[in-house]
Design an enzyme around this catalytic site. Structure first.
Site, PDB file in Angstrom:
ATOM      1  N   TYR A 200      42.433  33.740  36.410  1.00  0.00           N
ATOM      2  CA  TYR A 200      41.385  34.553  37.037  1.00  0.00           C
ATOM      3  C   TYR A 200      41.142  34.083  38.473  1.00  0.00           C
ATOM      4  O   TYR A 200      41.075  34.904  39.405  1.00  0.00           O
ATOM      5  CB  TYR A 200      40.108  34.460  36.216  1.00  0.00           C
ATOM      6  CG  TYR A 200      38.925  35.194  36.795  1.00  0.00           C
ATOM      7  CD1 TYR A 200      38.786  36.568  36.616  1.00  0.00           C
ATOM      8  CD2 TYR A 200      37.935  34.520  37.512  1.00  0.00           C
ATOM      9  CE1 TYR A 200      37.694  37.247  37.151  1.00  0.00           C
ATOM     10  CE2 TYR A 200      36.850  35.188  38.042  1.00  0.00           C
ATOM     11  CZ  TYR A 200      36.731  36.550  37.860  1.00  0.00           C
ATOM     12  OH  TYR A 200      35.648  37.218  38.381  1.00  0.00           O
ATOM     13  N   LYS A 204      41.767  36.238  42.009  1.00  0.00           N
ATOM     14  CA  LYS A 204      40.711  36.498  42.986  1.00  0.00           C
ATOM     15  C   LYS A 204      41.100  35.984  44.374  1.00  0.00           C
ATOM     16  O   LYS A 204      40.685  36.545  45.390  1.00  0.00           O
ATOM     17  CB  LYS A 204      39.397  35.883  42.513  1.00  0.00           C
ATOM     18  CG  LYS A 204      38.822  36.580  41.277  1.00  0.00           C
ATOM     19  CD  LYS A 204      38.616  38.075  41.523  1.00  0.00           C
ATOM     20  CE  LYS A 204      38.023  38.795  40.336  1.00  0.00           C
ATOM     21  NZ  LYS A 204      37.765  40.232  40.604  1.00  0.00           N
TER      22      LYS A 204
END
Length: 311
Positions: A200, A204
């Protein structure tokens, strides 16, 4: 004495919550009548709150979502609360590049305008996309990369227009290993909760770099782009975490984390604030310009991320 301790604890909580977590409200009266907005992942969480606020301002809002039942229910809720009938669902599964292409084709055939594209959807989850990419990378970054590319000409035609891509503060802990970004052809071993969180963070960081290079490529056009940290929010994004992690996070979430309405404020700022066009490609948080992590300022990495890798 006990009452004094309780009172002091309450005051500390209030000061911490409103000072560090509550965030700024975006109060611009800007109206969007006659303008069209696409928001991915907008059937729940900050995406739904963003859609509601933009619908209240008169925009035609396209909910670009995977789950038809949930998205149609969200569209009904938003139409009812905003009084704006121009809120519709269109099918989009960011874990399938075929679905992304199908969405773009349908949108370009049926919608004459696109003024604001909000790449909002995100997941923290193990697994792979339809094409074999890591799920977090595929949904959070690669699907949005392709979607933006396919809709860019329409954005140019309707300028001034904007592309907003939701990143996260956790991009600071991300890194990019281009070998790991290739699609997997073999069976993928189960991922730990830590591995899912790291994936994750990496995705990002990709969003930050994507926006940085996109701004360079759009220089001289009427399209600007921004990326942002929405705040520390507990939404359905966390429902993909293991049950024990959810149970661990719930008490803290209730005490400290923003609700989706608070979490959409910086997205609204990037979509609507006048005068930020010279800041295209930059990163925002709490409705203000912020510095990105060191990896997020690497122009060479940003350019390499744009090298063709979509099948």
């Amino acid at each position: 004495m006990y009452l004094y301790v309780v009172a002091a604890s309450v005051w500390v909580y209030v000061l911490v919550f409103y000072g560090l977590f509550k965030g700024t409200r975006f109060l611009s009266p800007a109206r969007l009548k006659g303008r069209t907005v696409v928001i991915t992942g907008s059937n729940t969480g900050i995406g739904k709150s963003t859609a509601l606020e933009l619908a209240k301002r008169g925009a035609r809002v396209i909910l670009a979502c995977r789950n038809k039942e949930k998205a149609e229910a969200a569209a009904f809720d938003i139409r009812s609360e905003s009084g704006n009938p121009q809120v519709v669902f269109m099918q989009l599964d960011l874990a399938s590049l075929k679905s992304v292409r199908s969405f773009a084709e349908t949108f370009l055939k049926t919608e004459p305008r696109l003024d604001i594209l909000i790449n909002n959807a995100g997941v923290i989850s193990p697994g792979c996309t339809e094409e074999g990419f890591d799920l977090a990378f595929g949904v959070n970054h690669l699907g949005h990369f392709l979607l933006t590319s396919l809709l860019l000409e329409r954005l140019r035609r309707c300028g001034p227009s904007r592309v907003i891509t939701v990143s996260a503060l956790l991009h600071r802990f991300g890194s990019i290993d281009f070998q790991l970004l290739a699609p997997q052809t073999d069976a993928v071993p189960p991922q730990s909760a830590w591995s899912s969180l790291q994936a994750y963070c990496n995705s990002k960081l990709c969003n930050v770099l994507f926006t940085r290079e996109l701004a360079n490529r759009l220089e001289g056009t009427d399209v600007t782009c921004y990326t942002l940290h929405p705040g520390v929010i507990y939404t359905e994004l966390c429902c993909n975490l293991s049950q024990w992690l959810q149970l661990l996070m719930m008490p803290l979430a209730k005490l400290f984390l923003l609700d989706p309405s608070g979490g959409c404020q910086t997205t609204l700022y990037c979509a609507l604030q006048e005068g930020i066009e010279p800041l295209s490609g930059r990163y925002f948080s709490n409705c203000a310009l912020q510095q990105v992590g060191a990896n997020g300022r690497d122009d060479g990495l940003a350019k390499k991320l744009w090298e063709p890798r979509i099948p």
